[in-house]
Design an enzyme around this catalytic site. Structure first.
Site: not given
Ligand code: SAM
Length: 282
Positions: A139, A156-157
């Site tokens: 991201g 939403d990370s």
């Molecule tokens: N609702 C959850 C919370 O509040 O912790 C987050 C849910 S969602 C599963 C979080 C997503 O962020 C994951 O699928 C993860 O792979 C993604 N993610 C983490 N770092 C990222 C990055 N640098 N770029 C894009 N996606 C990322």
């Protein structure tokens, strides 16, 4: 012998969930994924042993991270989601017929494929919607390099550890400003202030370098341990935080969202911050 999942987010607070079944367990190049079944919460998705979403309480977080910025904005056509691998945010965004394109930038293809297979209760048909533009990428890199602009950005990370850490940096927020249309708004998963106060304070400090109006709003998600969760708010249009409940109602009603947490009144009340949270934004 009963199996238990122990929440891994905090070194000094451990919550345990009785596990009826481990539906899936694997590791991608980015993180360890587990899908557990709990007698009360239903399916629980964990990444690196941190609860991401559960079948029974996902509606709270996903409704509040989407309908608040989109209904406050009032004319969002292009929405950018950073992260959101389980598809819950995407599914709620697509309930807005005015949204012409929802770009979702997820670093881990494994989370998306896994969620399509095992978490259809959450993502439903979102990934197949013609308005969905799924990008598998970091991201941060997307935010820095994309030439596109968006009316609403939803980060939403995961928490600021591992791949998610870079999504809480000043540089990331600088680039997010470049990606927003004039008057656009960005919201961020910004942790549970009672447990992660410095995370919110630091994000707000970074965001104030680039946005005129920086705040947060609250919602309590049962499986995000420690009380209300903060959703970061950043925009140059201060009026967006003050949209009248009647205006929100007029925008909300025709959608027939059948939401189970979001209402225009809840939206307005979510911005009423108790002092222990408000002081982190000063
Ligand atoms: N609702 C959850 C919370 O509040 O912790 C987050 C849910 S969602 C599963 C979080 C997503 O962020 C994951 O699928 C993860 O792979 C993604 N993610 C983490 N770092 C990222 C990055 N640098 N770029 C894009 N996606 C990322």
């Amino acid at each position: 012998m009963t199996d238990w999942h122990e929440e891994g987010l905090y070194p000094d607070v451990r919550t345990r969930y009785k596990i009826d079944k481990v539906l899936y367990e694997s590791s991608t190049e980015h993180q360890k994924m587990r899908l557990l079944v709990h007698p009360r919460l239903g399916k629980i998705l964990t990444l690196d042993d941190v609860t991401q979403t559960t079948e029974k309480d996902e509606f709270i977080y996903h409704e509040m991270m989407t309908h608040v910025p989109i209904l406050a904005h009032g004319a969002a056509r292009r929405v950018l989601i950073i992260g959101g691998g389980d598809g819950g945010i995407l599914e709620e965004v697509l309930k807005h017929p005015g949204v012409e394109k929802a770009t979702m930038v997820e670093i881990d293809a494994g989370v998306v494929e896994f969620s399509k297979l095992y978490l259809s209760e959450i993502c439903k048909g979102a990934f197949e919607d013609p308005r969905t533009d799924l990008v598998i990428a970091d991201g941060f890199a997307f935010m820095a390099d994309s030439p596109e602009k968006y009316d609403v950005i939803i980060v939403d990370s995961t928490d600021p550890e591992g791949p998610g850490e870079i999504l809480f940096t000043r540089e990331f927020y600088r680039h997010s400003k470049e990606r927003l249309t004039p008057g656009g708004v960005m919201v961020t998963q910004n942790g549970v202030p009672f447990m992660q106060a410095e995370e919110l304070r630091t994000s707000a400090t970074h965001l104030r370098n680039y946005f005129a109006d920086v705040s947060c709003y609250l919602a309590t998600i049962p499986t995000y341990v420690g009380g209300a969760m903060a959703m970061g708010w950043a925009t140059d249009n201060a009026a967006l935080r003050k949209v009248a409940v009647e205006t929100l109602e007029a925008r909300f009603k025709p959608l027939n969202l059948n939401s189970r947490y979001y209402t225009p009144e809840v939206h307005k009340a979510a911005f009423a911050l108790p002092p222990y949270v408000g002081e982190l934004l000063l």
